[in-house]
Design a protein around this motif. Sequence first.
Motif, short mmCIF file in Angstrom:
data_model
loop_
_atom_site.label_atom_id
_atom_site.label_comp_id
_atom_site.label_asym_id
_atom_site.label_seq_id
_atom_site.Cartn_x
_atom_site.Cartn_y
_atom_site.Cartn_z
N GLN A 1 0.82 -1.20 0.00
CA GLN A 1 0.00 0.00 0.00
C GLN A 1 0.86 1.26 0.00
O GLN A 1 0.54 2.24 -0.69
CB GLN A 1 -0.92 -0.02 1.22
N MET A 2 1.97 1.27 0.77
CA MET A 2 2.86 2.43 0.78
C MET A 2 3.48 2.65 -0.60
O MET A 2 3.62 3.80 -1.05
CB MET A 2 3.94 2.22 1.83
N GLN B 1 1.49 7.04 -6.71
CA GLN B 1 0.45 8.02 -7.00
C GLN B 1 0.93 9.44 -6.73
O GLN B 1 0.63 10.38 -7.48
CB GLN B 1 -0.79 7.72 -6.15
N GLN B 2 1.73 9.65 -5.65
CA GLN B 2 2.26 10.97 -5.33
C GLN B 2 3.23 11.43 -6.41
O GLN B 2 3.25 12.62 -6.78
CB GLN B 2 2.96 10.92 -3.96
N GLN B 3 4.06 10.52 -6.91
CA GLN B 3 5.01 10.88 -7.96
C GLN B 3 4.28 11.29 -9.22
O GLN B 3 4.67 12.24 -9.91
CB GLN B 3 5.95 9.70 -8.24
N VAL B 4 3.22 10.62 -9.57
CA VAL B 4 2.45 10.98 -10.76
C VAL B 4 1.81 12.36 -10.58
O VAL B 4 1.74 13.17 -11.50
CB VAL B 4 1.37 9.91 -11.02
N HIS B 5 1.37 12.65 -9.36
CA HIS B 5 0.75 13.95 -9.10
C HIS B 5 1.75 15.10 -9.19
O HIS B 5 1.45 16.16 -9.70
CB HIS B 5 0.10 13.91 -7.70
N ASN B 6 2.97 14.91 -8.69
CA ASN B 6 4.00 15.96 -8.68
C ASN B 6 4.72 16.10 -10.01
O ASN B 6 5.27 17.16 -10.32
CB ASN B 6 5.02 15.70 -7.58
N ASN B 7 4.79 15.09 -10.82
CA ASN B 7 5.50 15.12 -12.10
C ASN B 7 4.53 14.71 -13.20
O ASN B 7 4.43 13.52 -13.54
CB ASN B 7 6.70 14.20 -12.08
#
Length: 440
Positions: A375-376, A382-388
């Motif tokens: 899950q982590m 998902q965070q990497q896709v959001h920031n880049n």
Amino acid sequence: MPPAGPRAALLLLSLLLLLRAILTVPLERGAPKEENPATESPDTGLYYHRYLQEVINVLETDGHFREKLQAANAEDIKSGKLSRELDFVSHHVRTKLDELKRQEVSRLRMLLKAKMDAQQEPNVQLDHLSLLKQFEHLDPQNQHTFEARDLELLIQTATRDLAQYDAAHHEEFKRYEMLKEAERKLEEQQRRHREHPKVNVPGSQAQLKEVWEELDGLDPNRFNPKTFFILHDINSDGVLDEQELEALFTKELEKVYDPKNEEDDMREMEEERLRMREHVMKNVDTNQDRLVTLEEFLVSTQRKEFGDTGEGWETVEMHPAYTEDELRRFEEELAAREAELNAKAQRLSQETEALGRSQGRLEAQKRELQQAVLQMEQRKQQQQVHNNPAPGPEGQLKFHPDTDDAPVPAPAGDQKNVDPSEKKVPEQTSKLPQLESQHL
């Protein structure tokens, strides 16, 4: 293990024992059941025997079920056909059966709790439902009412368990018979072992003359002790040592022990040789230097005991190597050792079970940790896709719509059709003359 008893009766008991139709005096149809402890069926040895017996007693009180039972055969009972008749028994009987089942479930819970309290750590929550599944003579899913499924399970389990008990009984009887045969063979071997020629007393005239005649090949009527001594002083050092004396007893030992006979114990033979040697040393070696000189030997041949040997030499089996007290202490040591080994085996079994439970908990924790790591990782991606954000089809960056000042460049293909006069000069370029005038 169930009692040896009438096995036919126990077998019928496994088929619900045909209730009282076989094990007790048949009841007249419609006649009330009389309480008679003398007619109770024999103890089957099953851990649920009392529950089985009480269910039988209650079912017998229902006339409809008793009639169906008398008309049923063994196959109807084993197949569960008879169990379906439970739906037609009286409400009073069903109520009693429900109470019996609740009592049995309560008893099993108490047993499980006592067992787990003795084996597990404190403050551990028990899943009674999963534990009750270990018992196959009732339906653990329904712990309050006695249903047709309970009667079917009781019949099937009793049939199987009693068959296993019978098999174990036969196996135990077979082992008993084999042990008895082994004891018979041992007694026969001991009898044959005792049937041997007379053994002469070591160092006696009869024993030495036998060696003189059969091993040395000399005339027994011309036996001479001095000549005998010289012949058997192999290294000619003037004395007979322990090895030279033991060589004299070979003929006597061969009368009792033969390596080809299974009843003759070669360890006993060596003990016999030692006893013979010590007997000669005690009676001939007067200075106790473990050597027999010619003088000591000749003196021993002049004693009365040299020619008077009575009934001969008493062998090992006639003189046990232990006393009754020593045997008793030895048996007590064996019993204590066996108890210690059994206790150790029980501890190892408990430790093995504890390790199994610990391993199960560790496996569960491992699966939880793996799920958490997964899950982590998913959140991190998902965070990497959001920031880049990913580039557009021509390689330009796409900006999020929530950024008001972010310019949106036109597609590269549309720039060729734009009028040059409509192109806006960047604000920074329009301010260059003002900066130059201020500088001047």
